[in-house]
Design a protein around this motif. Structure first.
Motif, PDB file in Angstrom:
ATOM      1  N   ILE A 110      -2.819 -12.587 -44.638  1.00 18.73           N
ATOM      2  CA  ILE A 110      -1.458 -12.291 -45.092  1.00 18.73           C
ATOM      3  C   ILE A 110      -0.421 -13.013 -44.229  1.00 18.73           C
ATOM      4  O   ILE A 110       0.562 -13.568 -44.734  1.00 18.73           O
ATOM      5  N   SER A 111      -0.633 -13.008 -42.925  1.00 22.32           N
ATOM      6  CA  SER A 111       0.335 -13.659 -42.026  1.00 22.32           C
ATOM      7  C   SER A 111       0.371 -15.163 -42.248  1.00 22.32           C
ATOM      8  O   SER A 111       1.441 -15.783 -42.190  1.00 22.32           O
ATOM      9  N   CYS A 112      -0.803 -15.756 -42.522  1.00 24.20           N
ATOM     10  CA  CYS A 112      -0.806 -17.208 -42.789  1.00 24.20           C
ATOM     11  C   CYS A 112      -0.063 -17.527 -44.083  1.00 24.20           C
ATOM     12  O   CYS A 112       0.696 -18.501 -44.153  1.00 24.20           O
ATOM     13  N   LEU A 113      -0.270 -16.731 -45.111  1.00 23.99           N
ATOM     14  CA  LEU A 113       0.459 -16.946 -46.363  1.00 23.99           C
ATOM     15  C   LEU A 113       1.955 -16.715 -46.182  1.00 23.99           C
ATOM     16  O   LEU A 113       2.780 -17.370 -46.833  1.00 23.99           O
ATOM     17  N   ALA A 114       2.304 -15.778 -45.292  1.00 26.91           N
ATOM     18  CA  ALA A 114       3.721 -15.483 -45.064  1.00 26.91           C
ATOM     19  C   ALA A 114       4.454 -16.627 -44.377  1.00 26.91           C
ATOM     20  O   ALA A 114       5.693 -16.662 -44.376  1.00 26.91           O
ATOM     21  N   VAL A 115       3.698 -17.560 -43.806  1.00 30.51           N
ATOM     22  CA  VAL A 115       4.345 -18.715 -43.167  1.00 30.51           C
ATOM     23  C   VAL A 115       5.193 -19.496 -44.167  1.00 30.51           C
ATOM     24  O   VAL A 115       6.211 -20.104 -43.809  1.00 30.51           O
ATOM     25  N   TRP A 116       4.800 -19.484 -45.454  1.00 28.01           N
ATOM     26  CA  TRP A 116       5.574 -20.202 -46.462  1.00 28.01           C
ATOM     27  C   TRP A 116       6.948 -19.575 -46.690  1.00 28.01           C
ATOM     28  O   TRP A 116       7.800 -20.172 -47.355  1.00 28.01           O
ATOM     29  N   LEU A 117       7.193 -18.385 -46.156  1.00 22.50           N
ATOM     30  CA  LEU A 117       8.492 -17.728 -46.294  1.00 22.50           C
ATOM     31  C   LEU A 117       9.401 -17.975 -45.095  1.00 22.50           C
ATOM     32  O   LEU A 117      10.479 -17.398 -45.010  1.00 22.50           O
ATOM     33  N   ARG A 118       8.969 -18.838 -44.190  1.00 23.28           N
ATOM     34  CA  ARG A 118       9.712 -18.995 -42.935  1.00 23.28           C
ATOM     35  C   ARG A 118      11.094 -19.619 -43.144  1.00 23.28           C
ATOM     36  O   ARG A 118      11.993 -19.415 -42.331  1.00 23.28           O
ATOM     37  N   ARG A 119      11.285 -20.378 -44.203  1.00 23.44           N
ATOM     38  CA  ARG A 119      12.600 -20.991 -44.439  1.00 23.44           C
ATOM     39  C   ARG A 119      13.569 -20.005 -45.083  1.00 23.44           C
ATOM     40  O   ARG A 119      14.776 -20.097 -44.854  1.00 23.44           O
ATOM     41  N   ARG A 120      13.055 -19.084 -45.864  1.00 27.38           N
ATOM     42  CA  ARG A 120      13.932 -18.139 -46.543  1.00 27.38           C
ATOM     43  C   ARG A 120      14.248 -16.934 -45.664  1.00 27.38           C
ATOM     44  O   ARG A 120      15.377 -16.463 -45.635  1.00 27.38           O
ATOM     45  N   TRP A 121      13.250 -16.408 -44.973  1.00 23.74           N
ATOM     46  CA  TRP A 121      13.457 -15.248 -44.087  1.00 23.74           C
ATOM     47  C   TRP A 121      12.851 -15.536 -42.722  1.00 23.74           C
ATOM     48  O   TRP A 121      11.848 -14.920 -42.328  1.00 23.74           O
ATOM     49  N   PRO A 122      13.401 -16.452 -41.955  1.00 23.85           N
ATOM     50  CA  PRO A 122      12.787 -16.805 -40.662  1.00 23.85           C
ATOM     51  C   PRO A 122      12.822 -15.664 -39.659  1.00 23.85           C
ATOM     52  O   PRO A 122      11.833 -15.389 -38.982  1.00 23.85           O
ATOM     53  N   VAL A 123      13.962 -14.986 -39.555  1.00 26.67           N
ATOM     54  CA  VAL A 123      14.077 -13.910 -38.566  1.00 26.67           C
ATOM     55  C   VAL A 123      13.235 -12.707 -38.979  1.00 26.67           C
ATOM     56  O   VAL A 123      12.563 -12.082 -38.147  1.00 26.67           O
ATOM     57  N   GLY A 124      13.275 -12.358 -40.252  1.00 22.50           N
ATOM     58  CA  GLY A 124      12.458 -11.243 -40.717  1.00 22.50           C
ATOM     59  C   GLY A 124      10.978 -11.485 -40.491  1.00 22.50           C
ATOM     60  O   GLY A 124      10.240 -10.601 -40.032  1.00 22.50           O
ATOM     61  N   LEU A 125      10.508 -12.708 -40.793  1.00 16.70           N
ATOM     62  CA  LEU A 125       9.104 -13.045 -40.548  1.00 16.70           C
ATOM     63  C   LEU A 125       8.772 -12.977 -39.072  1.00 16.70           C
ATOM     64  O   LEU A 125       7.703 -12.472 -38.682  1.00 16.70           O
ATOM     65  N   ALA A 126       9.681 -13.467 -38.236  1.00 14.02           N
ATOM     66  CA  ALA A 126       9.427 -13.436 -36.796  1.00 14.02           C
ATOM     67  C   ALA A 126       9.355 -12.009 -36.272  1.00 14.02           C
ATOM     68  O   ALA A 126       8.510 -11.681 -35.430  1.00 14.02           O
ATOM     69  N   VAL A 127      10.232 -11.122 -36.751  1.00 10.94           N
ATOM     70  CA  VAL A 127      10.220  -9.732 -36.284  1.00 10.94           C
ATOM     71  C   VAL A 127       8.918  -9.039 -36.698  1.00 10.94           C
ATOM     72  O   VAL A 127       8.266  -8.359 -35.892  1.00 10.94           O
ATOM     73  N   VAL A 128       8.519  -9.219 -37.964  1.00 13.98           N
ATOM     74  CA  VAL A 128       7.313  -8.548 -38.458  1.00 13.98           C
ATOM     75  C   VAL A 128       6.077  -9.041 -37.711  1.00 13.98           C
ATOM     76  O   VAL A 128       5.232  -8.250 -37.256  1.00 13.98           O
ATOM     77  N   THR A 129       5.927 -10.358 -37.569  1.00 11.39           N
ATOM     78  CA  THR A 129       4.749 -10.890 -36.891  1.00 11.39           C
ATOM     79  C   THR A 129       4.742 -10.540 -35.405  1.00 11.39           C
ATOM     80  O   THR A 129       3.676 -10.291 -34.831  1.00 11.39           O
ATOM     81  N   THR A 130       5.922 -10.494 -34.783  1.00 19.14           N
ATOM     82  CA  THR A 130       5.975 -10.146 -33.361  1.00 19.14           C
ATOM     83  C   THR A 130       5.583  -8.690 -33.144  1.00 19.14           C
ATOM     84  O   THR A 130       4.813  -8.364 -32.232  1.00 19.14           O
ATOM     85  N   VAL A 131       6.113  -7.803 -33.995  1.00 21.90           N
ATOM     86  CA  VAL A 131       5.747  -6.388 -33.865  1.00 21.90           C
ATOM     87  C   VAL A 131       4.265  -6.182 -34.170  1.00 21.90           C
ATOM     88  O   VAL A 131       3.555  -5.441 -33.467  1.00 21.90           O
ATOM     89  N   ALA A 132       3.749  -6.859 -35.193  1.00 23.54           N
ATOM     90  CA  ALA A 132       2.335  -6.723 -35.534  1.00 23.54           C
ATOM     91  C   ALA A 132       1.431  -7.266 -34.446  1.00 23.54           C
ATOM     92  O   ALA A 132       0.290  -6.791 -34.264  1.00 23.54           O
TER      93      ALA A 132
END
Length: 402
Positions: free
Chosen positions: A73-95
């Motif tokens: 899931i986290s690898c697939l979520a990398v494709w969202l890094r341009r649209r929600w970069p901060v949100g992706l970073a927060v979720v992956t950092t907490v996880a």
């Protein structure tokens, strides 16, 4: 004061923007070819990191299965890094405080935030990543390496990726700043070129139109003039109008050509050698001009500037002192400079003005002369003299021969 109400749903949408620094996207992200290449590399990088972590895990267990699901899931979520970069970073950092295989996506997300967001946002995400190191080492003591080695390794990864992103962001901002400066310099060059063209247009057209006004005023004042004189004046008006239209057409053409950002060649410019024909043209129009020149072979640039100054001074004399005699004296030598003095009697001293011959002026001629002289490194003085004359004095540098 008017208060603007907002539905509760809008507050819920804006909350992540305020807390995370992400803006709401109005539609899908448009990627260029380069963006697709970079995103593919980032996705493959996250997959490779997760694959290396998976190879070190022991046997199929519920925890390993959960790790693999989270990793995919986290690898697939990398494709969202341009649209929600901060949100992706927060979720992956907490996880990453518990799941090991989210680390690849977390590294990519941290790098993305460091590149695309200001330090106050990216620094907060990096600090959150440092804080998750301790919970992971406590909750997952079975993961190698352990203890101080794990802490040092994790600190190195987080700080290196964060610093790399900051450097990339600073480089991009520097390139953007240099491009802005280059664009500003180009616009400034265009503005200066337009000012130069406008100054030339003022010098040339003011002279042409003042000659037309002088001839037309003479015809109006002397309707009973001989037919030959009327024919000569009408011919001069026709010729002057044709030249004025031609000059105006050339100026407009240059301005249009210049708007396409192409380099515009200078139109042929007069030199000091063209001053006697200018005086002869003024004499044909009825002015009494006496010219004296004591110069050698004058360089083109100061000669052209001095020609324009004398031309504008003669135009002003026709405007403000019609019928008054004018004297023009030009002297100069290499190393001493190039000087010109234009004198004419003040209107009050040589009689009343001729009705219908007065030429209106905008008062910008002398300002333009002073600016031209100063730009050439010289000086210009003008004003009434005690002898009852109006005097224009100009001096331009003439470097000595080497």
């Amino acid at each position: 004061m008017t208060r603007v109400s907002m539905p509760r749903q809008e507050y819920l949408w804006l909350l992540p923007s305020v807390l995370l620094g992400d803006g709401r996207s109005a539609g899908p992200v448009r990627r260029s070819t380069r963006d697709w290449f970079v995103d593919t590399v980032m996705f493959l990088l996250a997959c490779v990191l997760n694959l290396l972590i998976a190879l070190e895990m022991d046997g199929p267990t519920p925890l390993v299965a959960a790790e693999q699901v989270v990793g995919v899931i986290s690898c697939l979520a990398v494709w969202l890094r341009r649209r929600w970069p901060v949100g992706l970073a927060v979720v992956t950092t907490v996880a990453s405080a518990y799941f090991e295989m989210v680390g690849g996506a977390g590294v990519v997300a941290l790098f993305t935030v460091a590149v695309h967001r200001p330090f106050k946002v990216s620094g907060t995400i990096a600090g959150l990543g440092l804080l998750t190191i301790a919970p992971f080492s406590v909750l997952r003591p079975d993961v190698e390496p352990t203890g101080l080695v794990y802490v040092i390794f994790s600190l190195t990864i987080v700080l290196t990726v964060f610093a790399w992103g900051i450097v990339v962001r600073a480089r991009r901002q520097l390139i953007w700043s240099l491009r802005q400066r280059a664009d500003s310099a180009a616009e400034e060059a265009k503005r200066l070129e337009r000012e130069r063209i406008a100054r030339e247009m003022h010098d040339v057209l003011a002279h042409r139109l003042s000659m037309l006004s002088l001839h037309a005023g003479a015809l109006e004042f002397r309707p009973d003039a001989p037919a030959g004189e009327i024919a000569r004046a009408a011919g001069a008006i026709r010729s002057g109008a044709h030249l004025a239209l031609q000059d105006l057409r050339e100026v407009i053409g240059v301005l249009r050509h210049h708007a396409v950002t192409a380099e515009v060649p200078d139109r042929p410019q007069p030199t000091l050698a063209d001053l006697p024909p200018l005086v002869a043209e003024c004499e044909q129009a009825g002015m009494a001009v006496r010219l004296t020149m004591e110069t050698g072979d004058v360089p083109e640039k100061p000669g052209r500037d001095l020609y324009r100054i004398v031309q504008e001074a003669l135009t002003n004399a026709r405007k403000h002192a019609p019928g008054a005699p004018v004297t023009v004296a030009v002297t100069g030598a290499p190393g001493e400079g190039l000087a010109a003095e234009v004198r004419n009697r003040l209107p009050a001293r040589h009689g009343p003005r001729i009705p219908g011959v007065q030429i209106p002026g905008a008062g910008a001629g002398l300002i333009g002369l002073t600016e031209r002289a100063e730009l050439a490194g010289g000086r210009l003085e003008h004003g009434p003299a005690p002898e009852g004359e109006y005097v224009v004095r100009a001096w331009l540098p003439w470097p000595g021969r080497t």
